[in-house]
Design a protein around this motif. Structure first.
Motif, PDB file in Angstrom:
ATOM      1  N   SER A   1      41.572  42.409  38.776  1.00 16.68           N
ATOM      2  CA  SER A   1      42.529  41.404  38.335  1.00 16.68           C
ATOM      3  C   SER A   1      42.614  41.333  36.821  1.00 16.68           C
ATOM      4  N   ILE A   2      41.518  41.672  36.156  1.00 17.07           N
ATOM      5  CA  ILE A   2      41.494  41.649  34.689  1.00 17.07           C
ATOM      6  C   ILE A   2      42.134  42.919  34.157  1.00 17.07           C
ATOM      7  N   ASP A   3      42.975  42.760  33.128  1.00 15.02           N
ATOM      8  CA  ASP A   3      43.766  43.876  32.608  1.00 15.02           C
ATOM      9  C   ASP A   3      42.922  45.059  32.144  1.00 15.02           C
ATOM     10  N   ALA A   4      41.665  44.778  31.740  1.00 14.50           N
ATOM     11  CA  ALA A   4      40.840  45.852  31.196  1.00 14.50           C
ATOM     12  C   ALA A   4      40.448  46.889  32.246  1.00 14.50           C
ATOM     13  N   GLY A   5      40.516  46.518  33.508  1.00 13.20           N
ATOM     14  CA  GLY A   5      40.090  47.425  34.560  1.00 13.20           C
ATOM     15  C   GLY A   5      41.203  48.309  35.069  1.00 13.20           C
ATOM     16  N   SER A   6      40.852  49.517  35.498  1.00 14.94           N
ATOM     17  CA  SER A   6      41.821  50.458  36.054  1.00 14.94           C
ATOM     18  C   SER A   6      41.622  50.540  37.562  1.00 14.94           C
ATOM     19  N   PRO A   7      42.697  50.719  38.329  1.00 14.38           N
ATOM     20  CA  PRO A   7      42.568  50.851  39.790  1.00 14.38           C
ATOM     21  C   PRO A   7      41.696  52.047  40.148  1.00 14.38           C
ATOM     22  N   ILE A   8      40.937  51.904  41.228  1.00 15.35           N
ATOM     23  CA  ILE A   8      40.108  53.000  41.712  1.00 15.35           C
ATOM     24  C   ILE A   8      40.288  53.123  43.214  1.00 15.35           C
ATOM     25  N   THR A   9      40.027  54.303  43.733  1.00 15.17           N
ATOM     26  CA  THR A   9      40.060  54.541  45.174  1.00 15.17           C
ATOM     27  C   THR A   9      38.649  54.881  45.626  1.00 15.17           C
ATOM     28  N   ILE A  10      38.168  54.197  46.645  1.00 16.00           N
ATOM     29  CA  ILE A  10      36.833  54.491  47.156  1.00 16.00           C
ATOM     30  C   ILE A  10      36.948  55.106  48.546  1.00 16.00           C
ATOM     31  N   MET A  11      35.931  55.874  48.895  1.00 16.59           N
ATOM     32  CA  MET A  11      35.899  56.604  50.146  1.00 16.59           C
ATOM     33  C   MET A  11      34.792  56.042  51.040  1.00 16.59           C
ATOM     34  N   PRO A  12      34.771  56.426  52.332  1.00 14.80           N
ATOM     35  CA  PRO A  12      33.736  55.914  53.236  1.00 14.80           C
ATOM     36  C   PRO A  12      32.330  56.164  52.702  1.00 14.80           C
ATOM     37  N   GLY A  13      31.482  55.141  52.819  1.00 17.99           N
ATOM     38  CA  GLY A  13      30.125  55.247  52.299  1.00 17.99           C
ATOM     39  C   GLY A  13      30.013  54.868  50.840  1.00 17.99           C
ATOM     40  N   GLN A  14      31.103  54.409  50.255  1.00 17.58           N
ATOM     41  CA  GLN A  14      31.090  53.982  48.861  1.00 17.58           C
ATOM     42  C   GLN A  14      31.337  52.483  48.759  1.00 17.58           C
ATOM     43  N   GLN A  15      30.902  51.930  47.638  1.00 16.00           N
ATOM     44  CA  GLN A  15      31.089  50.518  47.368  1.00 16.00           C
ATOM     45  C   GLN A  15      31.566  50.351  45.930  1.00 16.00           C
ATOM     46  N   SER A  16      32.605  49.556  45.755  1.00 11.52           N
ATOM     47  CA  SER A  16      33.035  49.199  44.408  1.00 11.52           C
ATOM     48  C   SER A  16      32.408  47.867  44.041  1.00 11.52           C
TER      49      SER A  16
END
Length: 385
Positions: free
Chosen positions: A278-293
């Motif tokens: 939600s904060i502008d400083a962050g960029s979207p990421i895509t996570i895959m099974p077995g991963q945690q953001s």
């Protein structure tokens, strides 16, 4: 009763969960007196008492840090490891201490608190609320709102003032926002209008529409929930929570976004999800099974995790893996609806293990006793010294 039969009896009681404090002390004394240098594992493959005894020692030796003490000197200061090994063998619970501080004695009152259960409140579009049945596990949202067994939510209340047409339960003339919330010590499930299933953990809230109109399916979450998103609709499914928006089409994932915790965690089980800070400083990421953001103060990190640890609550378990004491006790606090107070600062402890969420608080406190954490329960307050 001779000593061997006595120990066999104590191990059987331990496995059955009926071991008393005095009997645990007897089992610990026996354990500390055994000559571990003579122990070898049986090769029969049978889960005999002798094999249990042997595995206790092997696990114990793996858990004690080399150089801390001579392995033959196992006084009561090694009780955390002793109990850890015994309980692990019994398939119940084990504790690993990652501290060199001398443990304190434990004080536990006779007071006890039952675990949480199926408890939730449904807030209707007009602001009125419905206390949902504890005998039911969840509700379905469609042309009306029913429990999973087909019985009526409104009929359960016996209140004629709750008019379905006025509350957006059966009339879809207008798309209305509803809210399902769980208290501390509560959990509930909901099947959304598109078929998506959501498990809501304790002290959580899900805001959702009576139907999904427009190009997107959007819900809002505060707290923790597990989502099994339906693929029947090709519209993107979005979950708005603290610090992020999660975008998916059809997948299974868990979001933990409690306001009293600094991190928002999204754990992916199947498919893929896009996490947008939600904060502008962050960029979207895509996570895959077995991963945690992990989002904290706008910073996004991705880590490989054992997903079982983060969805165990949905399956009726507490599951910890080198989990800090404070984080562990936050889960205890929410599930048993108690307040945790630290009198002398937060102990430098981590816990590893698994146990059922349907045990009483006294059972959970006994876990702290095994690690010699100084814990006292008084008036729904768990005091950690």
């Amino acid at each position: 009763m001779d000593q061997d039969n006595r120990i066999d009896d104590l191990i059987a009681k331990l496995k059955a969960g009926t071991l008393t404090d005095e009997e645990l002390a007897d089992l610990t004394d026996w354990y500390n007196s055994f000559d571990d240098t003579q122990i070898t594992l049986p090769t029969t493959g049978e889960d005999t008492v002798e094999e249990l005894k042997a595995r206790m020692y092997q696990r114990l030796m793996k858990q004690i840090k080399p150089g801390s003490h001579a392995t033959r000197t196992r006084t009561m200061r090694w009780l955390p490891y002793t109990a850890a090994a015994i309980l692990a063998v019994a398939g119940m619970w084990y504790v690993i201490r990652n501290t060199t501080n001398d443990p304190a004695a434990v004080e536990v009152t006779a007071e006890d608190i039952v675990p949480g259960g199926n408890r939730a409140m449904l807030t209707l579009a007009d602001g009125r609320t419905v206390s949902l049945s504890e005998a039911q596990s969840g509700i379905m949202v469609g042309d009306g709102i029913t429990y999973f067994d087909g019985s009526s939510v409104i009929g359960e209340q016996g209140d004629s003032r709750l008019n379905p047409a006025d509350s957006g339960l059966q009339s879809h003339a207008h798309n209305r926002s509803l809210m399902l919330s769980t208290p501390r010590g509560g959990t509930y499930q909901i099947a959304l209008p598109d078929g998506t299933l959501v498990w809501l953990n304790s002290s959580s809230m899900l805001k959702y529409p009576s139907r999904f109109d427009g190009p997107e399916r959007v819900v809002e979450l505060a707290g923790e929930a597990y989502f099994d998103v339906s693929k029947q609709q090709k519209k993107p499914f979005k979950v708005i929570s603290d610090g992020q928006v999660v975008e998916v089409l059809g997948t299974q994932f868990n979001i933990a976004a409690y306001s009293d915790e600094p991190r928002t965690r999204t754990t992916l089980v199947t498919g893929s999800v896009r996490v947008v800070p939600s904060i502008d400083a962050g960029s979207p990421i895509t996570i895959m099974p077995g991963q945690q953001s992990i989002i904290m103060d706008g910073d996004v990190q991705v880590a490989a995790v054992d997903t079982n640890q983060y969805i165990a609550w949905k399956q009726g378990f507490f599951y910890f893996d080198a989990t800090p004491l404070e984080e562990m006790l936050k889960q205890i606090e929410r599930w048993y609806d108690v307040k945790v107070v630290y009198k002398r600062g937060i102990p430098n402890e981590t816990f590893t293990g698994k146990f059922r969420r349907d045990v009483s608080l006294k059972g959970a406190i006994n876990i702290l006793r095994l690690s010699l954490i100084d814990a006292k329960l008084a008036n729904r307050t768990l005091i950690i010294n």
